[in-house]
Design an enzyme around this catalytic site. Sequence first.
Site, PDB file in Angstrom:
ATOM      1  N   TYR A   1      -3.507  -0.533   9.620  1.00 17.50           N
ATOM      2  CA  TYR A   1      -3.059  -1.116   8.240  1.00 17.50           C
ATOM      3  C   TYR A   1      -2.150  -0.281   7.887  1.00 17.50           C
ATOM      4  O   TYR A   1      -1.235  -1.715   7.552  1.00 17.50           O
ATOM      5  CB  TYR A   1      -4.214  -0.355   8.213  1.00 17.50           C
ATOM      6  CG  TYR A   1      -4.487  -0.570   6.305  1.00 17.50           C
ATOM      7  CD1 TYR A   1      -5.101  -1.103   5.964  1.00 17.50           C
ATOM      8  CD2 TYR A   1      -3.628   0.773   5.752  1.00 17.50           C
ATOM      9  CE1 TYR A   1      -5.836  -1.483   4.043  1.00 17.50           C
ATOM     10  CE2 TYR A   1      -4.265   0.420   4.318  1.00 17.50           C
ATOM     11  CZ  TYR A   1      -4.663  -0.815   3.343  1.00 17.50           C
ATOM     12  OH  TYR A   1      -4.970  -0.885   2.073  1.00 17.50           O
TER      13      TYR A   1
ATOM     14  N   SER B   1       0.847  -1.106   0.108  1.00 21.08           N
ATOM     15  CA  SER B   1       0.159   0.105   0.280  1.00 21.08           C
ATOM     16  C   SER B   1       1.057   1.282   0.166  1.00 21.08           C
ATOM     17  O   SER B   1       2.375   1.014   0.349  1.00 21.08           O
ATOM     18  CB  SER B   1      -0.875  -0.192   1.461  1.00 21.08           C
ATOM     19  OG  SER B   1      -1.426   1.225   2.180  1.00 21.08           O
TER      20      SER B   1
END
Length: 251
Positions: A156, A143
Amino acid sequence: MTHPFDLTGRKALVTGGNTGLGQGIAVALAEAGADVAVAGRSSAADTGRMVEAAGRRFAEIKADFSDPSCVERVVEETVSALGGIDILVNNAGIIRRNDALDFTESDWDDVMTVNIKSVFFLSQAAAKRMVAAGRGRIINIASMLSFQGGIRVASYTSSKSGVAGLTKLLANEWASKGINVNAIAPGYFATNNTEALRADESRNAEILGRIPAGRWGDPKDLGGAAVFLASDASAYVHGTTLAVDGGWLAR
Ligand code: NAP
C-alpha cells in the site's frame, strides 16, 4: 458570470464510487453540477440515487481494476453514457496488512495492480480523449502513506508513494495539453478501508490522539478539495498532492 467552482455540463468518471470516499467525491461533483459515471465491482445504486437527487445524470459501469485490460472499455462506456469525459477521479483502491517479513507476493501484486497499474492505464485511456478535447482533469487519490512509511502495509505504501510520483510525471507531460493532473491525500477517514484500525482500540486512540482536528474524517470532508481540483478554480494547479487530513501531517 460563471462561478469558478461551477461544474455544470462537465462529465466525471469516479472509480470505486459505490461507497466511502469515492461516493463522497461523486456526490460532491454532482452537487457542483457534473454528470457522473461510477466504475466498479459492486452496485452503485445508492450513489446513483444521490447523484440524481442533485439533478445530474448518472451512469454505472461494471469494472474490476484487478485486471487493467478493462480501462479502454470503461472510458468508452463513460463517453457513450455521458457524452464525454472531462474529469477522472482514480479512487478505487485496496490495502493488505502484514509484517514486511511475512508479506506475500499476492498481497504485493494485488495492491499494486489496483492502486497504481490500473491508475496509470486508466489515466492514459482517459487522457487520449482529453488531449483531443484540449482539456481535462485527473485527480488521483493518494494517502498519508504517499508522505510517510506506515507499518505493515508494504504494498500500500509503495503504491500510494507511486501515486504521488505518477501525479507529478503526468502533470509534467500533460499540463501543456490542457490536462491538470493532481492528487488528494486523505488523512484517516471512517470507511471500509479503515475498519480494522478503528476496531483496534489502542490504534484508534493513537490515531485520534495525533489528529489536530480530533476526529476521523467523513467522506463529505473531501468534497471541497475534489470540486476545487475538478474546476476552473484550479486552472494553474498541476502535479500537487493536496492533503485533507485534519492536520495530521502538520503534527
Ligand atoms: P473503501 O470504502 O474500501 O472503498 C474502496 C473502493 O474501491 C470501493 O468502491 C471498492 O469497490 C473499490 N475497489 C477496490 N478494488 C477494486 C477493484 N478491483 N475493481 C474495482 N473497484 C475496486 O475505501 P475508501 O477509504 O473509500 O478508499 C477509497 C480510496 O481512498 C482508496 O484508494 C484508498 O486507498 C484511499 N484512502 C483512504 C483513506 C481512508 O482513511 N479511508 C485514507 C487515504 C487514502 P468494492 O466495494 O466493490 O470493493
